[in-house]
Design an enzyme around this catalytic site. Structure first.
Site, short mmCIF file in Angstrom:
data_model
loop_
_atom_site.label_atom_id
_atom_site.label_comp_id
_atom_site.label_asym_id
_atom_site.label_seq_id
_atom_site.Cartn_x
_atom_site.Cartn_y
_atom_site.Cartn_z
N ASP A 59 -7.28 12.55 -0.09
CA ASP A 59 -6.28 12.64 1.13
C ASP A 59 -4.84 13.20 0.16
O ASP A 59 -4.57 12.59 -0.79
CB ASP A 59 -6.03 11.26 1.75
CG ASP A 59 -4.82 11.61 2.60
OD1 ASP A 59 -4.97 12.13 3.73
OD2 ASP A 59 -3.56 10.91 2.29
N TYR A 64 3.34 16.02 -1.16
CA TYR A 64 3.16 14.95 -2.49
C TYR A 64 3.24 16.25 -3.59
O TYR A 64 2.83 16.98 -3.67
CB TYR A 64 1.69 14.61 -2.50
CG TYR A 64 1.58 13.57 -1.56
CD1 TYR A 64 2.43 12.93 -0.76
CD2 TYR A 64 0.24 12.93 -1.13
CE1 TYR A 64 2.13 11.94 0.31
CE2 TYR A 64 -0.16 12.18 -0.16
CZ TYR A 64 0.96 11.57 0.54
OH TYR A 64 0.57 10.77 1.66
N GLN A 174 -4.00 7.98 10.32
CA GLN A 174 -3.72 7.24 8.88
C GLN A 174 -2.42 6.55 9.24
O GLN A 174 -1.53 7.24 9.20
CB GLN A 174 -3.75 8.49 8.12
CG GLN A 174 -3.54 7.91 6.71
CD GLN A 174 -3.39 9.11 5.54
OE1 GLN A 174 -2.65 8.88 4.58
NE2 GLN A 174 -4.27 9.99 5.70
N TYR A 202 -3.94 3.77 4.67
CA TYR A 202 -3.31 3.97 3.61
C TYR A 202 -2.57 2.82 2.70
O TYR A 202 -2.48 1.68 3.60
CB TYR A 202 -2.20 5.38 3.85
CG TYR A 202 -0.96 5.01 4.20
CD1 TYR A 202 0.02 4.42 3.70
CD2 TYR A 202 -0.61 5.63 5.75
CE1 TYR A 202 1.05 4.25 4.33
CE2 TYR A 202 0.71 5.55 6.17
CZ TYR A 202 1.46 4.83 5.55
OH TYR A 202 2.76 4.72 6.04
N LEU A 205 -4.22 -0.79 -1.48
CA LEU A 205 -4.10 -2.10 -2.30
C LEU A 205 -2.48 -2.30 -2.52
O LEU A 205 -2.15 -2.72 -3.28
CB LEU A 205 -4.32 -1.35 -3.66
CG LEU A 205 -5.78 -0.95 -3.75
CD1 LEU A 205 -6.18 -0.27 -5.31
CD2 LEU A 205 -6.90 -2.13 -3.67
N1 LIG Z 1 0.43 8.86 5.49
C1 LIG Z 1 1.30 8.54 4.80
O1 LIG Z 1 2.50 8.38 4.95
C2 LIG Z 1 1.13 7.72 3.47
C3 LIG Z 1 1.97 6.89 2.92
C4 LIG Z 1 1.48 6.46 1.83
C5 LIG Z 1 0.20 6.68 1.18
N2 LIG Z 1 -0.76 7.53 1.88
C6 LIG Z 1 -1.93 7.84 1.27
O2 LIG Z 1 -2.77 6.67 0.84
C7 LIG Z 1 -2.81 6.65 -0.56
C8 LIG Z 1 -3.05 5.49 -1.33
O3 LIG Z 1 -1.78 4.71 -0.91
P1 LIG Z 1 -0.77 4.23 -2.07
O4 LIG Z 1 -0.82 5.34 -3.19
O5 LIG Z 1 0.68 4.19 -1.62
O6 LIG Z 1 -1.20 2.93 -2.85
P2 LIG Z 1 -2.37 1.98 -3.00
O7 LIG Z 1 -3.56 2.97 -3.08
O8 LIG Z 1 -2.36 0.95 -2.22
O9 LIG Z 1 -2.12 1.68 -4.50
C9 LIG Z 1 -1.85 2.43 -5.58
C10 LIG Z 1 -1.41 1.84 -6.73
O10 LIG Z 1 -2.58 0.80 -7.17
C11 LIG Z 1 -3.13 1.03 -8.45
N3 LIG Z 1 -4.53 0.98 -8.58
C12 LIG Z 1 -5.34 1.57 -8.04
N4 LIG Z 1 -6.52 1.22 -8.04
C13 LIG Z 1 -6.54 -0.02 -8.82
C14 LIG Z 1 -7.19 -1.03 -9.35
N5 LIG Z 1 -8.62 -1.25 -9.16
N6 LIG Z 1 -6.53 -2.28 -9.92
C15 LIG Z 1 -5.36 -2.49 -10.08
N7 LIG Z 1 -4.60 -1.55 -9.59
C16 LIG Z 1 -4.81 -0.41 -9.00
C17 LIG Z 1 -2.53 2.34 -8.79
O11 LIG Z 1 -2.35 2.81 -10.18
P3 LIG Z 1 -3.12 3.50 -11.22
O12 LIG Z 1 -2.97 4.94 -10.70
O13 LIG Z 1 -2.60 3.19 -12.40
O14 LIG Z 1 -4.74 3.01 -11.22
C18 LIG Z 1 -1.36 2.67 -8.22
O15 LIG Z 1 -0.32 2.29 -8.67
C19 LIG Z 1 -1.68 7.83 -1.04
O16 LIG Z 1 -2.15 8.25 -2.45
C20 LIG Z 1 -1.79 8.74 -0.12
O17 LIG Z 1 -2.86 9.63 -0.05
C21 LIG Z 1 -0.27 7.91 2.88
#
Ligand SMILES: NC(=O)c1ccc[n+]([C@@H]2O[C@H](COP(=O)([O-])OP(=O)(O)OC[C@H]3O[C@@H](n4cnc5c(N)ncnc54)[C@H](OP(=O)(O)O)[C@@H]3O)[C@@H](O)[C@H]2O)c1
Length: 379
Positions: A59, A64, A174, A202, A205
Site C-alpha cells: 500500500d 508518500y 482504508q 492502517y 501497530l
Molecule cells: N490512508 C491513510 O491515510 C494512512 C495513514 C497512515 C498509514 N497508512 C498506511 O498504513 C501503513 C501502516 O501504518 P503506519 O506506517 O502508520 O504504522 P504501523 O504499521 O502501525 O507502524 C509502523 C511502525 O511500527 C514499527 N514496526 C513494524 N513492525 C514492527 C514489529 N514487528 N515490532 C516492532 N515495531 C514494528 C515500524 O518500524 P520499523 O520500520 O523500524 O520496523 C514503524 O515505526 C502505512 O505505511 C500506510 O501504507 C495509511
C-alpha cells in the site's frame, strides 16, 4: 498472485480477488512527506523479503515520500509485477475528474507499471462532488489502468454515499484501526461487514506504539503462550475481525519477517475477548479549552495554532478546517484527536494536542470554544 504457506487470504470486497490478510504499508518507505533517496536498497530488500513470505499486497500513495515511495515499489516488483497487488492513493487536491486521471498517470509512471490493482481516494474532498471523482476512477478501470476502486479516511456518511454511487464496484475502505483507535468498530466496520467490503486497517501497530505501558502485560502473556511477539498478537487480533486485513509498515527486515509470520498461530476466542476488553473505552471527551495546540506538527507538517489562522486557511489545506466543520456541524462523528497529559504548567492547559489539528480546529469552528471534543489519550 501465488499463495504462501502460513498466510491467510481474504476476499477483496465482491471482486472475486483474494488478497493476503497482511500486506506491507509504505508510508516512510522512500520518505514520509518528502523524498528520502538515501536508503532505497534497504527498503527494496525489506519489501522483497515480505513478498517472499507472502505479504504480496503493498500500500502506497502519491504523497508518500513525495512520490518516491511509489518509485521504490516500482523497483521492488521488477520481474514479479503480476504476483504483487499494488494499492495506491491520490491526494484530495487531485479529486477533480482531470486531477484523478493525471494523478493516476503519474503514479503509473513512478510505479513502472501499466495498472494499479487498487486505486483509493486518500482523503475525501467535500469541495468536489464524489460522483465526479468516482466517475474518473471508473473510467480508469474501463481503460485497464486500475483494477479495483477503494476509499480511505471516509466517515460512515461518506462511505454510504460512495457505496450508493458505485455499489459492488467499491471494494474497500482504508481507515485507521488498531488497539488504541477502535473508533471504526461502531461506524464503518459494521457497514463493511453488511456489504461485503474489505476494511484495510492502517497503522495496525499504532505507528510502532504497539500498546500502552499499562496494558502491555496482557499482550505479552498471550504472546508468550504462543511463542510469538506482541506485534504478532496485535496483527492476529486485527485479522481475526471479519473483513479486516492489515498493512503494517516496516523497513527493518527482522520486523518484516516477524510480521509476515504473525499468522503462524491463531488466537483463541477467549484471547480475542480478553484483548477486546482490555483495550476498550479508550475514547473520551475533553473540553477543547483544556487542550494546548503545540507548534510542531506530526511528521514536520505545518499546522495552525490559532482559530483565526485555521479559519483563514493560509496554508491551503484541502479540505480546510472550515469545510470539515460543515460536516461536523451536521452531527457526523469525527475520528478522535490524540492528546497527552501536559508536563507544562503554562497557560493552565491539561493536555497537549499530538495529532489531528485540522480536525481540532474544524471541531472548534463547528461547536465553539466551550465544547468537548472526542479524544484518545496517549500515556
Ligand atoms: N490512508 C491513510 O491515510 C494512512 C495513514 C497512515 C498509514 N497508512 C498506511 O498504513 C501503513 C501502516 O501504518 P503506519 O506506517 O502508520 O504504522 P504501523 O504499521 O502501525 O507502524 C509502523 C511502525 O511500527 C514499527 N514496526 C513494524 N513492525 C514492527 C514489529 N514487528 N515490532 C516492532 N515495531 C514494528 C515500524 O518500524 P520499523 O520500520 O523500524 O520496523 C514503524 O515505526 C502505512 O505505511 C500506510 O501504507 C495509511
Amino acid at each position: 498472485m501465488g499463495v504462501a504457506l502460513g498466510m491467510i487470504y481474504k476476499p477483496l470486497g465482491k471482486s472475486g480477488c483474494l488478497v493476503p490478510a497482511l500486506g506491507q504499508g509504505c508510508m516512510g518507505i522512500g520518505g514520509f512527506f518528502s523524498q528520502d533517496i538515501s536508503d532505497d536498497d534497504r527498503y527494496i530488500g525489506a519489501l522483497q523479503r515480505g513478498y517472499a513470505l507472502g505479504m504480496t499486497f503493498v500500500d502506497t500513495a502519491e504523497v508518500y515520500g513525495d512520490g518516491h515511495s511509489e518509485e521504490v515499489i516500482g523497483k521492488s516488483v521488477k520481474g514479479i509485477r503480476d504476483s504483487i497487488f499494488i494499492a495506491s492513493k491520490f491526494s484530495p487536491e487531485n479529486s477533480s475528474s482531470r486531477g484523478v486521471i493525471d494523478a493516476a498517470e503519474r503514479s503509473l509512471q513512478r510505479l513502472r507499471t501499466d495498472y494499479i490493482d487498487l486505486y483509493q481516494i486518500h482523503w475525501p474532498n467535500p469541495l468536489i462532488p464524489l460522483e465526479e471523482t468516482l466517475g474518473a476512477m471508473v473510467k480508469l478501470v474501463q481503460e485497464g489502468k486500475v483494477r479495483f476502486i477503494g476509499v480511505s479516511n471516509f466517515s460512515l456518511k461518506e462511505l454510504k454515499e460512495a457505496h450508493a454511487l458505485l455499489g459492488d464496484k467499491l471494494v474497500s475502505i482504508q481507515n485507521e484501526y488498531n488497539l488504541f483507535d477502535r473508533s471504526i468498530e461502531s461506524t464503518v466496520l459494521p457497514f463493511c461487514v453488511e456489504n461485503d467490503m474489505t476494511m484495510i486497517a492502517y497503522s495496525p501497530l499504532d505507528q510502532g506504539n504497539l500498546s500502552s505501558p499499562s496494558k502491555k502485560a496482557c499482550l505479552e502473556e498471550i504472546a508468550q503462550h504462543h511463542d510469538g511477539t506482541v506485534a504478532q498478537v496485535v496483527l492476529n487480533w486485527l485479522v481475526a475481525k471479519r473483513n479486516v486485513v492489515a498493512i503494517p509498515k516496516s523497513s527493518n527486515i527482522h520486523h518484516v519477517e516477524e510480521n509476515a509470520k504473525a499468522l503462524a498461530f491463531r488466537l483463541s476466542d477467549a484471547e480475542i475477548r480478553l484483548i477486546d476488553d482490555a483495550f476498550s473505552g479508550n475514547q473520551k471527551r475533553i473540553p477543547v479549552k483544556e487542550i494546548r495546540v503545540v507548534q510542531d506538527g506530526q511528521g514536520n507538517r505545518k499546522a495552525y495554532c490559532t482559530l483565526s489562522e485555521a479559519i483563514e486557511n493560509k496554508l491551503g489545506f484541502v479540505p480546510s478546517p472550515a469545510d470539515l466543520a460543515e460536516d461536523i456541524a451536521s452531527g457526523e462523528p469525527i475520528k478522535p484527536v490524540r492528546v497527552r497529559k501536559t508536563t507544562s504548567t503554562e497557560g493552565g492547559y491539561a493536555y497537549d494536542l499530538l495529532e489531528g489539528r485540522i480536525r481540532y480546529w474544524a471541531w472548534v469552528i463547528a461547536n465553539g470554544e466551550t465544547s468537548a471534543i472526542p479524544v484518545l489519550i496517549r500515556e
